[in-house]
Motif scaffolding. Structure first.
Motif, mmCIF file in Angstrom:
data_model
loop_
_atom_site.group_PDB
_atom_site.id
_atom_site.type_symbol
_atom_site.label_atom_id
_atom_site.label_comp_id
_atom_site.label_asym_id
_atom_site.label_seq_id
_atom_site.Cartn_x
_atom_site.Cartn_y
_atom_site.Cartn_z
ATOM 1 N N PRO A 74 0.802 -1.215 0.000
ATOM 2 C CA PRO A 74 0.000 0.000 0.000
ATOM 3 C C PRO A 74 0.843 1.278 0.000
ATOM 4 C CG PRO A 74 -0.976 -1.584 1.469
ATOM 5 C CD PRO A 74 0.326 -2.177 1.031
ATOM 6 N N GLY A 75 0.720 2.066 -1.068
ATOM 7 C CA GLY A 75 1.417 3.339 -1.165
ATOM 8 C C GLY A 75 2.898 3.259 -1.437
ATOM 9 N N SER A 76 3.418 2.062 -1.771
ATOM 10 C CA SER A 76 4.861 1.915 -2.007
ATOM 11 C C SER A 76 5.176 2.028 -3.493
ATOM 12 C CB SER A 76 5.347 0.589 -1.432
ATOM 13 O OG SER A 76 4.751 -0.502 -2.137
ATOM 14 N N GLU A 77 6.117 1.220 -3.973
ATOM 15 C CA GLU A 77 6.547 1.287 -5.365
ATOM 16 C C GLU A 77 5.461 0.774 -6.299
ATOM 17 O OE1 GLU A 77 7.984 -0.433 -3.027
ATOM 18 O OE2 GLU A 77 9.987 0.382 -2.646
ATOM 19 N N PRO A 78 5.175 1.498 -7.384
ATOM 20 C CA PRO A 78 4.157 1.038 -8.336
ATOM 21 C C PRO A 78 4.647 -0.147 -9.163
ATOM 22 C CG PRO A 78 5.180 3.049 -9.132
ATOM 23 C CD PRO A 78 5.727 2.823 -7.762
ATOM 24 N N LEU A 79 3.758 -1.094 -9.385
ATOM 25 C CA LEU A 79 4.054 -2.254 -10.230
ATOM 26 C C LEU A 79 3.513 -2.072 -11.643
ATOM 27 C CD1 LEU A 79 3.215 -5.252 -7.856
ATOM 28 C CD2 LEU A 79 5.475 -4.493 -8.585
ATOM 29 N N ALA A 80 2.280 -1.593 -11.723
ATOM 30 C CA ALA A 80 1.633 -1.463 -13.032
ATOM 31 C C ALA A 80 0.516 -0.446 -12.948
ATOM 32 C CB ALA A 80 1.078 -2.810 -13.490
ATOM 33 N N SER A 81 0.221 0.157 -14.082
ATOM 34 C CA SER A 81 -0.968 1.002 -14.199
ATOM 35 C C SER A 81 -1.971 0.252 -15.055
ATOM 36 C CB SER A 81 -0.615 2.350 -14.831
ATOM 37 O OG SER A 81 -0.019 2.173 -16.110
ATOM 38 N N LEU A 82 -3.231 0.245 -14.632
ATOM 39 C CA LEU A 82 -4.284 -0.476 -15.339
ATOM 40 C C LEU A 82 -5.323 0.490 -15.877
ATOM 41 C CD1 LEU A 82 -4.929 -3.557 -13.005
ATOM 42 C CD2 LEU A 82 -3.393 -3.388 -14.980
ATOM 43 N N LEU A 83 -5.899 0.139 -17.008
ATOM 44 C CA LEU A 83 -6.925 0.956 -17.638
ATOM 45 C C LEU A 83 -8.296 0.676 -17.022
ATOM 46 C CD1 LEU A 83 -5.809 0.503 -21.369
ATOM 47 C CD2 LEU A 83 -5.217 2.358 -19.792
ATOM 48 N N ASP A 84 -9.246 1.522 -17.361
ATOM 49 C CA ASP A 84 -10.612 1.369 -16.892
ATOM 50 C C ASP A 84 -11.196 0.011 -17.263
ATOM 51 O OD1 ASP A 84 -13.796 2.705 -17.902
ATOM 52 O OD2 ASP A 84 -13.197 2.130 -15.884
ATOM 53 N N TYR A 85 -11.925 -0.585 -16.315
ATOM 54 C CA TYR A 85 -12.747 -1.771 -16.547
ATOM 55 C C TYR A 85 -11.958 -3.075 -16.686
ATOM 56 C CZ TYR A 85 -17.299 -3.769 -17.722
ATOM 57 O OH TYR A 85 -18.461 -4.479 -17.701
ATOM 58 N N ILE A 86 -10.684 -3.055 -16.317
ATOM 59 C CA ILE A 86 -9.868 -4.272 -16.401
ATOM 60 C C ILE A 86 -10.268 -5.234 -15.280
ATOM 61 C CG2 ILE A 86 -7.509 -5.187 -16.254
ATOM 62 C CD1 ILE A 86 -8.220 -3.624 -18.827
ATOM 63 N N PRO A 87 -10.456 -6.536 -15.587
ATOM 64 C CA PRO A 87 -10.822 -7.514 -14.551
ATOM 65 C C PRO A 87 -9.627 -7.911 -13.694
ATOM 66 C CG PRO A 87 -10.582 -8.611 -16.662
ATOM 67 C CD PRO A 87 -10.394 -7.147 -16.934
ATOM 68 N N LEU A 88 -9.863 -8.072 -12.396
ATOM 69 C CA LEU A 88 -8.835 -8.535 -11.473
ATOM 70 C C LEU A 88 -9.513 -9.172 -10.275
ATOM 71 C CD1 LEU A 88 -7.291 -5.434 -9.618
ATOM 72 C CD2 LEU A 88 -9.572 -5.522 -10.580
ATOM 73 N N ARG A 89 -8.738 -9.919 -9.501
ATOM 74 C CA ARG A 89 -9.263 -10.567 -8.305
ATOM 75 C C ARG A 89 -8.911 -9.724 -7.080
ATOM 76 N NH1 ARG A 89 -7.083 -14.139 -11.721
ATOM 77 N NH2 ARG A 89 -5.027 -13.972 -10.756
ATOM 78 N N CYS A 90 -9.836 -9.631 -6.148
ATOM 79 C CA CYS A 90 -9.631 -8.845 -4.931
ATOM 80 C C CYS A 90 -9.810 -9.719 -3.698
ATOM 81 C CB CYS A 90 -10.614 -7.683 -4.859
ATOM 82 S SG CYS A 90 -10.418 -6.432 -6.138
ATOM 83 N N ALA A 91 -8.833 -9.691 -2.803
ATOM 84 C CA ALA A 91 -9.000 -10.291 -1.482
ATOM 85 C C ALA A 91 -9.729 -9.292 -0.593
ATOM 86 C CB ALA A 91 -7.626 -10.641 -0.909
ATOM 87 N N PRO A 92 -10.121 -9.658 0.625
ATOM 88 C CA PRO A 92 -10.815 -8.712 1.504
ATOM 89 C C PRO A 92 -10.022 -7.421 1.700
ATOM 90 C CG PRO A 92 -10.985 -10.918 2.389
ATOM 91 C CD PRO A 92 -10.035 -11.009 1.232
ATOM 92 N N VAL A 93 -10.740 -6.298 1.693
ATOM 93 C CA VAL A 93 -10.109 -4.989 1.813
ATOM 94 C C VAL A 93 -9.454 -4.837 3.187
ATOM 95 C CG1 VAL A 93 -12.196 -3.834 2.671
ATOM 96 C CG2 VAL A 93 -10.474 -2.526 1.375
ATOM 97 N N LYS A 94 -8.299 -4.165 3.206
ATOM 98 C CA LYS A 94 -7.570 -3.925 4.450
ATOM 99 C C LYS A 94 -7.197 -2.450 4.526
ATOM 100 C CE LYS A 94 -5.533 -8.583 4.257
ATOM 101 N NZ LYS A 94 -4.272 -9.364 4.133
ATOM 102 N N LYS A 95 -7.852 -1.718 5.426
ATOM 103 C CA LYS A 95 -7.576 -0.301 5.623
ATOM 104 C C LYS A 95 -7.624 0.467 4.298
ATOM 105 C CE LYS A 95 -4.809 -0.980 9.807
ATOM 106 N NZ LYS A 95 -3.487 -0.760 10.474
ATOM 107 N N ASP A 96 -8.715 0.279 3.565
ATOM 108 C CA ASP A 96 -8.976 0.978 2.297
ATOM 109 C C ASP A 96 -8.051 0.567 1.159
ATOM 110 O OD1 ASP A 96 -11.151 2.411 3.276
ATOM 111 O OD2 ASP A 96 -9.890 4.025 4.029
#
Length: 282
Positions: A74-96
């Protein structure tokens, strides 16, 4: 009855496609035209929403809202920038922040030597999806037909379309639909591609699995629980807000939110059966 089903499908479609999806239908091989953007400032329907014929394609993962950066932490080095509407998997949210995972297409050469460089354009199912922001070695996989690399990281909660989060979508659906029968819930079941589980007779569950990011052998994320052909409650592993429901904690971190008016004996019977079942699962 056929007319009621058709109207329910259209109502769910209206809920899920309330954002501007111009040129987006059909871009991914398992989802199209299904996200609602409640993060939008206006959240208005537009004339560019895709036409619905019968049923719409299922939602089997969350979607990016507007565009997003994936970070190592969270808030560290960027890995990738993604465009609008790209599918991805999300684990439970942690502190936003959501722990996320996204797969992108790679070549045979990259599969053999999976070192990827900053500035590389990435595609998901052949569609432009974003750009890598650093040199990185990534895990790769193949199913014999295609090959992909996986980015694991974090993105801010605001970057995920609320309409593609199943807990949010279910809460909205139940507020807008009075019926609680199996037939009444079919539009939701189909549009989130829920699987059927009949092990806990006389109860039938329609469920999806957790993302698998935190656990390689994921259990249920959310399940609609029916007795006979009536919805009696919702089993969930993530927070869920259902108006007027009563909750009970179950084994292995699950909660059941029972609908109003469900008999106490029925509640107890399901809880006992589910607890016995879930502790026996690896």
């Amino acid at each position: 009855m056929h007319l009621n089903k058709h109207l329910s499908c259209l109502a769910l479609a209206a809920l899920l496609v309330s954002c501007n999806l111009k040129n987006k239908p059909g871009k991914y091989d398992n989802e199209e035209g299904i996200a609602a953007d409640s993060n939008s400032k206006t959240n208005k329907k537009t004339t560019n929403t895709p036409k619905i014929a019968g049923a719409i394609a299922p939602i089997i993962s969350e979607r990016i809202s507007g565009g997003a950066t994936i970070f190592m932490n969270p808030g560290s080095e960027p890995l990738a920038s993604l465009l609008d509407y790209i599918p991805l998997r999300c684990a439970p949210v942690k502190k936003d922040w959501y722990p996320v995972s996204v797969d992108f297409d790679i070549t045979k050469e990259e599969f053999s030597k999976p070192l990827f460089h900053k500035g590389r354009k990435i595609k998901v199912n052949g569609v432009a999806a974003g750009t890598l922001q650093r040199d990185i070695k990534l895990p790769v996989s193949t199913n014999g037909e295609k090959m992909w690399a996986t980015i694991n990281g974090y993105t801010e909660k605001k970057n995920i379309r609320n309409g593609t989060i199943i807990e949010t979508a279910l809460s909205s659906f139940l507020k807008q639909h009075a019926g609680r029968s199996t037939d009444d819930m079919q539009p939701f079941i189909r549009n989130f591609k829920l699987e059927e589980e009949t092990t806990l007779k006389p109860y039938i569950l329609y469920f999806n699995y957790e993302s698998g990011i935190d656990d390689p052998s994921p259990l249920y994320r959310l399940a609609l629980v029916f007795q006979g052909k009536q919805l009696i409650g919702v089993l969930h592993s993530r927070p869920l807000q259902l108006d007027g429901s009563s909750t009970r904690r179950l084994q292995r971190g699950f909660t059941i939110s029972y609908l109003n008016g469900i008999d106490k004996t029925l509640k107890e019977d399901f809880a006992v059966k589910f607890n016995k079942f879930i502790v026996s699962v690896d």
